[in-house]
Scaffold this active site. Structure first.
Site, mmCIF file in Angstrom:
data_model
loop_
_atom_site.group_PDB
_atom_site.id
_atom_site.type_symbol
_atom_site.label_atom_id
_atom_site.label_comp_id
_atom_site.label_asym_id
_atom_site.label_seq_id
_atom_site.Cartn_x
_atom_site.Cartn_y
_atom_site.Cartn_z
ATOM 1 N N GLY A 240 -14.520 -3.890 -7.401
ATOM 2 C CA GLY A 240 -14.957 -4.072 -6.211
ATOM 3 C C GLY A 240 -14.712 -5.596 -5.549
ATOM 4 O O GLY A 240 -15.003 -6.096 -4.652
ATOM 5 N N GLU A 276 -14.138 -2.037 -13.515
ATOM 6 C CA GLU A 276 -13.151 -1.114 -12.902
ATOM 7 C C GLU A 276 -12.561 -1.874 -11.667
ATOM 8 O O GLU A 276 -12.729 -1.326 -10.579
ATOM 9 C CB GLU A 276 -14.030 0.196 -12.613
ATOM 10 C CG GLU A 276 -14.888 0.718 -13.393
ATOM 11 C CD GLU A 276 -15.670 1.870 -12.856
ATOM 12 O OE1 GLU A 276 -15.864 1.858 -11.472
ATOM 13 O OE2 GLU A 276 -16.378 2.709 -13.604
ATOM 14 N N PRO A 277 -11.846 -2.976 -11.721
ATOM 15 C CA PRO A 277 -11.187 -3.451 -10.493
ATOM 16 C C PRO A 277 -9.988 -2.695 -10.421
ATOM 17 O O PRO A 277 -9.197 -2.160 -11.026
ATOM 18 C CB PRO A 277 -10.689 -4.792 -11.110
ATOM 19 C CG PRO A 277 -10.585 -4.465 -12.779
ATOM 20 C CD PRO A 277 -11.420 -3.654 -13.155
ATOM 21 N N ARG A 279 -8.524 -3.193 -6.319
ATOM 22 C CA ARG A 279 -7.802 -3.912 -5.306
ATOM 23 C C ARG A 279 -7.454 -5.300 -5.889
ATOM 24 O O ARG A 279 -6.322 -5.870 -5.460
ATOM 25 C CB ARG A 279 -8.910 -4.221 -4.251
ATOM 26 C CG ARG A 279 -8.149 -4.736 -2.908
ATOM 27 C CD ARG A 279 -9.382 -5.091 -1.913
ATOM 28 N NE ARG A 279 -10.383 -4.206 -1.562
ATOM 29 C CZ ARG A 279 -10.503 -3.518 -0.502
ATOM 30 N NH1 ARG A 279 -9.258 -3.570 0.289
ATOM 31 N NH2 ARG A 279 -11.348 -2.594 -0.550
ATOM 32 N N ARG A 315 -5.117 1.351 6.617
ATOM 33 C CA ARG A 315 -6.407 0.622 6.734
ATOM 34 C C ARG A 315 -6.537 -0.301 7.995
ATOM 35 O O ARG A 315 -7.910 -0.339 8.580
ATOM 36 C CB ARG A 315 -6.242 -0.763 5.629
ATOM 37 C CG ARG A 315 -6.108 -0.001 4.296
ATOM 38 C CD ARG A 315 -6.071 -0.979 3.110
ATOM 39 N NE ARG A 315 -7.474 -1.473 2.922
ATOM 40 C CZ ARG A 315 -7.739 -2.645 3.236
ATOM 41 N NH1 ARG A 315 -7.059 -3.463 3.959
ATOM 42 N NH2 ARG A 315 -8.959 -2.798 3.470
ATOM 43 N N TYR A 319 -10.094 0.813 9.131
ATOM 44 C CA TYR A 319 -11.361 -0.201 8.855
ATOM 45 C C TYR A 319 -11.287 -1.421 9.774
ATOM 46 O O TYR A 319 -11.818 -2.495 9.661
ATOM 47 C CB TYR A 319 -11.387 -0.874 7.435
ATOM 48 C CG TYR A 319 -11.185 0.341 6.338
ATOM 49 C CD1 TYR A 319 -12.232 1.264 6.174
ATOM 50 C CD2 TYR A 319 -10.082 0.502 5.650
ATOM 51 C CE1 TYR A 319 -12.140 1.997 5.156
ATOM 52 C CE2 TYR A 319 -10.106 1.356 4.566
ATOM 53 C CZ TYR A 319 -11.015 2.291 4.209
ATOM 54 O OH TYR A 319 -10.941 3.064 3.605
ATOM 55 N N CYS A 347 1.724 8.681 17.704
ATOM 56 C CA CYS A 347 1.224 8.884 19.112
ATOM 57 C C CYS A 347 -0.324 8.646 19.151
ATOM 58 O O CYS A 347 -1.075 9.820 19.709
ATOM 59 C CB CYS A 347 1.802 10.358 19.717
ATOM 60 S SG CYS A 347 3.336 10.462 19.455
ATOM 61 N N GLU A 348 -0.760 7.589 18.741
ATOM 62 C CA GLU A 348 -2.016 7.238 18.987
ATOM 63 C C GLU A 348 -2.351 6.015 19.308
ATOM 64 O O GLU A 348 -1.552 5.251 18.902
ATOM 65 C CB GLU A 348 -2.756 7.538 17.785
ATOM 66 C CG GLU A 348 -3.159 9.043 17.398
ATOM 67 C CD GLU A 348 -4.099 9.295 16.341
ATOM 68 O OE1 GLU A 348 -4.945 8.480 16.427
ATOM 69 O OE2 GLU A 348 -3.878 10.453 15.640
ATOM 70 N N TYR A 376 -4.558 0.556 -1.700
ATOM 71 C CA TYR A 376 -5.081 1.520 -0.652
ATOM 72 C C TYR A 376 -4.144 1.587 0.378
ATOM 73 O O TYR A 376 -4.523 1.569 1.472
ATOM 74 C CB TYR A 376 -6.584 1.073 -0.300
ATOM 75 C CG TYR A 376 -7.463 0.876 -1.368
ATOM 76 C CD1 TYR A 376 -7.891 2.183 -1.886
ATOM 77 C CD2 TYR A 376 -8.013 -0.223 -1.674
ATOM 78 C CE1 TYR A 376 -8.946 2.242 -2.963
ATOM 79 C CE2 TYR A 376 -8.966 -0.230 -2.900
ATOM 80 C CZ TYR A 376 -9.331 0.853 -3.542
ATOM 81 O OH TYR A 376 -10.170 0.887 -4.658
HETATM 82 N N1 LLP Z 1 -15.117 1.945 -9.204
HETATM 83 C C1 LLP Z 1 -15.419 2.944 -8.497
HETATM 84 C C2 LLP Z 1 -16.497 3.704 -8.724
HETATM 85 C C3 LLP Z 1 -15.179 2.745 -7.049
HETATM 86 O O1 LLP Z 1 -15.531 3.807 -6.305
HETATM 87 C C4 LLP Z 1 -13.955 2.026 -6.639
HETATM 88 C C5 LLP Z 1 -13.710 1.864 -5.125
HETATM 89 C C6 LLP Z 1 -13.662 1.217 -7.717
HETATM 90 C C7 LLP Z 1 -13.971 1.222 -8.830
HETATM 91 C C8 LLP Z 1 -12.557 -0.083 -7.050
HETATM 92 O O2 LLP Z 1 -12.873 -0.863 -6.255
HETATM 93 P P1 LLP Z 1 -12.074 -2.044 -5.809
HETATM 94 O O3 LLP Z 1 -12.014 -3.020 -7.126
HETATM 95 O O4 LLP Z 1 -10.448 -1.613 -5.729
HETATM 96 O O5 LLP Z 1 -12.660 -2.756 -4.744
HETATM 97 N N2 LLP Z 1 -9.927 2.540 0.839
HETATM 98 C C9 LLP Z 1 -10.865 1.403 1.112
HETATM 99 C C10 LLP Z 1 -11.582 1.024 -0.424
HETATM 100 C C11 LLP Z 1 -12.258 2.091 -0.972
HETATM 101 C C12 LLP Z 1 -12.696 1.816 -2.382
HETATM 102 C C13 LLP Z 1 -13.532 2.748 -3.107
HETATM 103 N N3 LLP Z 1 -14.106 2.729 -4.390
HETATM 104 C C14 LLP Z 1 -10.069 0.302 1.477
HETATM 105 O O6 LLP Z 1 -8.849 0.306 1.750
HETATM 106 O O7 LLP Z 1 -10.482 -0.944 1.779
#
Ligand code: LLP
Length: 422
Positions: A240, A276-277, A279, A315, A319, A347-348, A376
């Protein structure tokens, strides 16, 4: 930091001019940098290097191309998967089962069975019904499922509401108030071995305070669980940590600062640390390369109509997310800027990437790049408007390879079948 820079007035991916990729592969295309992926992974390794034992489980959902997984797996990454499909990708990339954690709020019994057969490090279990199902499946296979319970700490991650997961109203995890009871239940079930505690409070966090709050609760819970007699030897802290989407001064905290928060909150528990990174490793390692199809004059504004659309990068539409859009040909210093609404051909009206974007004068055929599109991006793409999924390209120094080709229209049509009554 990334490896997409201007050289000789052309935007490059590492040592490869993007104009070359556009000529050889066509646009739109996703382009990833090996050096940036590697660097970001190493930065997390450094951030946790104080811990005697740790594993960085890259969140496969961010960018699940098998070549990206292989690159990270070869550097020593574990993987966080949320479906048996992602599990299969990680295995296809050569990552052993004992480095794969299985997260997700709705794992099916079939998925559990396949992961247990194939080998798995740990299931992050999100509810009591899931715990019972996993116990049944594991016991029926005469095996043991290692588990952590995902605990919902009820902390505000201060991020976009669609990607916050750690508040009690979110569907994720077991409420922290019920955690001790759930662990007691887990310990008594056949086929289950408690190995740790899991949390994940959201994505694109730009502030360390929510982490500090959540991990402090986790430390307290871990002490309570140990006093209840559970062997808590691993802490999965989720992912996250946000990335800078704009090149301004509002950069989110660095992984090294995040690592210090981990150390200060849970560092004294003697647990193996998992993170769990997604992004933060993949996001700024990729760009979306696109061409201008038309510059169209509207009423009081000009539209830059690109060959990339919302189906390729959802995205902004989903969002309201911002991605810097830059011309591939470096603008001359002092070049006059014009305001464009940057749109795709779908077409949106929602197929709008940016409004009033300040860009140098562009013309049909010019190339632009969307920055920070490595996470993503490709994984959330669709074939809406029957626009083929766009290719993915991996650059490494002065070489590049297509790691997912653009499907032909014939291939797309051939996937469908007519019923015998038509
Ligand atoms: N671990 C779990 C359990 C998760 O649900 C997620 C992301 C991650 C790790 C990784 O999070 P990160 O480090 O990538 O922030 N589609 C959205 C983001 C959805 C994230 C969902 N879970 C976007 O484009 O911003």
């Amino acid at each position: 930091m990334d490896h997409f820079n201007y050289r000789d007035s052309i935007l490059h991916a590492e040592d490869v001019p993007l104009t070359r990729i556009a000529t050889e592969i066509g646009t739109p295309a996703y382009i990833y940098s090996t050096a940036t992926l590697t660097r970001h992974f190493n930065v997390f390794q450094e951030a946790l290097s104080w811990a005697p034992e740790y594993l960085i489980c890259y969140a496969v959902k961010a960018n699940s191309n098998i070549a990206v997984l292989k690159l990270l797996g070869d550097l020593g990454a574990g993987m966080d998967v949320v479906s048996i499909g992602e599990y299969a990708r990680a295995r296809a990339a050569g990552v052993p089962g004992n480095r794969i954690v299985f997260s997700g709020v709705g794992k099916t019994r079939d998925e559990m069975r396949l992961a247990l057969e194939g080998g798995i490090r740990q299931f992050n279990v999100e509810s009591e019904p899931e715990l019972l199902a996993l116990s049944e499946v594991a016991a029926s296979m005469d095996t043991i499922a290692p588990i952590a319970l995902r605990v919902n700490p009820d902390v505000d991650a201060r991020t976009h509401e669609k990607i916050a997961t750690g508040k009690s109203e979110n569907k994720f995890g077991i409420p922290i108030a019920r955690a001790r009871a759930a662990y007691a239940q887990a310990a008594a079930l056949p086929g289950i071995e408690v190995v740790g505690v899991d949390m994940h409070i959201g994505s694109q966090l730009t502030d360390l305070l929510p982490y500090r709050q959540a991990y402090s609760k986790m430390a307290e819970l871990t002490r309570a669980l140990r006093s209840d007699g559970h062997q808590i030897r691993r802490l999965d802290l989720g992912g996250g940590l946000g990335i800078p989407y704009k090149r301004d001064n509002s950069a989110p905290p660095l992984p090294i600062e995040y690592g210090q928060v981990v150390r200060e909150t849970v560092g004294d528990l003697g647990c193996e640390i998992e993170i769990e990174p997604g992004r933060n490793i993949a996001g700024n390692s990729g760009i979306l390369l696109s061409s201008v199809i038309y510059v169209k004059q509207g009423e009081g504004r000009d539209f830059l109509i690109l060959d990339a659309a919302m189906n390729d990068l959802i995205r902004p539409a989903m969002y309201g997310a911002h991605h810097d859009i830059v011309p591939v040909a470096e603008p001359a210093t002092g070049a006059e800027l014009s305001a464009y609404d940057v749109v795709g051909p779908v077409c949106e009206t929602g197929d709008t990437f940016q409004k009033g974007s300040q860009l140098p004068a562009l013309a049909d055929g010019d190339l632009v790049a969307f920055r920070s599109a490595g996470a993503y991006g490709a994984v959330m793409a669709s074939e809406y408007n029957t626009r083929p999924l766009i290719p993915e390209v991996l650059v490494d120094g002065d070489r590049f390879a297509v790691i997912r080709p653009r499907p032909s229209l014939e291939e797309i049509l051939a996937r469908e079948a007519l019923p015998d009554w038509l």
